[in-house]
Design an enzyme around this catalytic site. Structure first.
Site, short mmCIF file in Angstrom:
data_model
loop_
_atom_site.label_atom_id
_atom_site.label_comp_id
_atom_site.label_asym_id
_atom_site.label_seq_id
_atom_site.Cartn_x
_atom_site.Cartn_y
_atom_site.Cartn_z
N ARG A 72 0.70 -1.13 -0.05
CA ARG A 72 -0.06 0.12 0.02
C ARG A 72 0.78 1.17 -0.01
NH1 ARG A 72 -3.66 -2.12 4.78
NH2 ARG A 72 -2.92 -3.90 4.49
N GLU A 109 0.74 -6.93 12.90
CA GLU A 109 -0.52 -7.00 14.02
C GLU A 109 -0.95 -8.44 13.77
OE1 GLU A 109 -3.42 -4.56 12.73
OE2 GLU A 109 -4.63 -4.57 14.84
O1 LIG Z 1 2.75 -1.17 11.83
P1 LIG Z 1 2.58 -2.69 11.35
O2 LIG Z 1 2.12 -3.39 12.42
O3 LIG Z 1 3.78 -3.11 10.79
O4 LIG Z 1 1.53 -2.77 10.30
C1 LIG Z 1 1.34 -1.86 9.15
C2 LIG Z 1 1.81 -2.46 8.04
O5 LIG Z 1 0.41 -3.72 7.83
C3 LIG Z 1 -0.10 -3.31 6.53
O6 LIG Z 1 0.53 -4.13 5.56
P2 LIG Z 1 0.54 -5.78 5.40
O7 LIG Z 1 1.61 -6.20 6.13
O8 LIG Z 1 -0.90 -6.26 5.89
O9 LIG Z 1 0.82 -6.16 3.82
P3 LIG Z 1 -0.04 -5.59 2.37
O10 LIG Z 1 -0.02 -4.25 2.47
O11 LIG Z 1 0.73 -6.43 1.50
O12 LIG Z 1 -1.59 -6.22 2.56
C4 LIG Z 1 0.24 -1.95 6.21
O13 LIG Z 1 -0.02 -1.62 4.68
C5 LIG Z 1 1.24 -1.56 6.77
O14 LIG Z 1 2.41 -1.85 5.73
N1 LIG Z 2 -6.23 -2.81 10.99
C1 LIG Z 2 -5.54 -2.81 9.95
N2 LIG Z 2 -6.28 -2.51 8.80
C2 LIG Z 2 -5.34 -2.31 7.71
N3 LIG Z 2 -4.04 -2.66 7.26
C3 LIG Z 2 -3.41 -3.28 8.56
N4 LIG Z 2 -2.18 -3.60 8.79
C4 LIG Z 2 -2.17 -3.92 9.84
N5 LIG Z 2 -3.25 -3.57 10.89
C5 LIG Z 2 -4.27 -3.35 9.79
#
Ligand SMILES: O=P(O)(O)OC[C@H]1O[C@H](OP(=O)(O)OP(=O)(O)O)[C@H](O)[C@@H]1O
Ligand SMILES: Nc1ncnc2[nH]cnc12
Length: 247
Positions: A72, A109
């Site tokens: 993202r 998370e």
């Molecule tokens: O602060 P944190 O606990 O590290 O979480 C934040 C991260 O989690 C989500 O990505 P995700 O790892 O879900 O990957 P994605 O964007 O590929 O779905 C979000 O886009 C951040 O990169």
């Molecule tokens: N609650 C949440 N929503 C979207 N992206 C996330 N990445 C980690 N936690 C998330």
């Protein structure tokens, strides 16, 4: 940096950006309130306003690297890089980059993951910002910072659209700071003395409860502290890794 100090407090763009982010309960797992920025991308004005807020902040900071976190961070980072005249460096999930990479693992998370970066993409001494949609525990951004610092870059700040206020509340020495005291200390730049050897790293323009503020975030090795001014002036403090709390 606080909303009141950079002209964002009361900015009508923030509410519209917040409103454009869909919250999906129990995705991808029971108990997760998923912040879905794909609906923000559908709203041209809110999407542009989001990018503009970051561009306004970073255009005069001598930043030559915008590092975007897969997936993202790729949606906001390139537009910001183009607008401020910087290069865009993708920080990718494992085995996606074909060149020589360095890797950093981190906890999420909901799981664990790893980020990789092409080593030749960033040079020692370059000033970098890290862009992502959201900071939850800070694990992802901490891994991104470690990657950039390993090749000698200076990470000026990390910027996210959303800052989550969640997870566990664990007693810590920092609870002895009342929120107002911590806030005022920070504003007077004394908080760094009180908390030790931290440096400001993070900025974000919102949180999941639609209370928009801006988060300066302090890092000490892998530990992360977020000090956030949330509407209507509530201050939260998060120390990541083994410690997360709100004042
Ligand atoms: O602060 P944190 O606990 O590290 O979480 C934040 C991260 O989690 C989500 O990505 P995700 O790892 O879900 O990957 P994605 O964007 O590929 O779905 C979000 O886009 C951040 O990169
Ligand atoms: N609650 C949440 N929503 C979207 N992206 C996330 N990445 C980690 N936690 C998330």
């Amino acid at each position: 940096m606080f909303a009141a100090e950079n002209g964002l407090k009361g900015d009508p763009r923030l509410q519209a950006i917040s409103d454009a982010i869909r919250v999906v309960p129990h995705f991808p797992k029971q108990g997760i309130m998923f912040q879905d920025i794909t609906t923000l991308l559908l709203d041209h004005k809110a999407f542009k306003d989001t990018v503009d807020i970051f561009v306004d902040r970073y255009r005069d900071m001598g930043v030559s690297v915008v590092a975007g976190v897969e997936a993202r961070g790729f949606m906001f980072g390139p537009s910001i890089a183009l607008a401020i005249g910087a290069k865009f460096v993708p920080l990718r999930k494992p085995k996606k980059l074909p060149g020589e990479v360095i890797a950093e693992a981190y906890e999420l998370e909901y799981g664990t993951d790893c980020l990789e970066m092409h080593v030749e993409a960033v040079h020692p001494g370059e000033r970098a910002i890290v862009i992502d949609d959201l900071v939850a525990t800070g694990g992802t951004l901490s891994a991104a910072i470690r990657l950039l610092e390993r090749v000698g870059a200076e990470v000026v700040e990390c910027a996210c659209v959303i800052g989550l206020r969640e997870v566990q509340v664990i007693p810590s020495p920092f609870q002895c700071f009342p929120s107002s005291c911590l806030f005022h200390s920070f504003r007077k730049k004394k908080v760094c003395d009180e908390l030790g050897d931290f440096s400001v790293h993070f900025v974000t323009v919102g949180d999941k409860d639609k209370n928009f503020g801006v988060l300066p975030l302090f890092l000490e090795r892998q530990n992360v502290i977020v000090l956030t001014l949330c509407f209507p002036g509530k201050v939260g403090l998060i120390r990541c890794m083994d410690l997360i709390l709100f004042l």
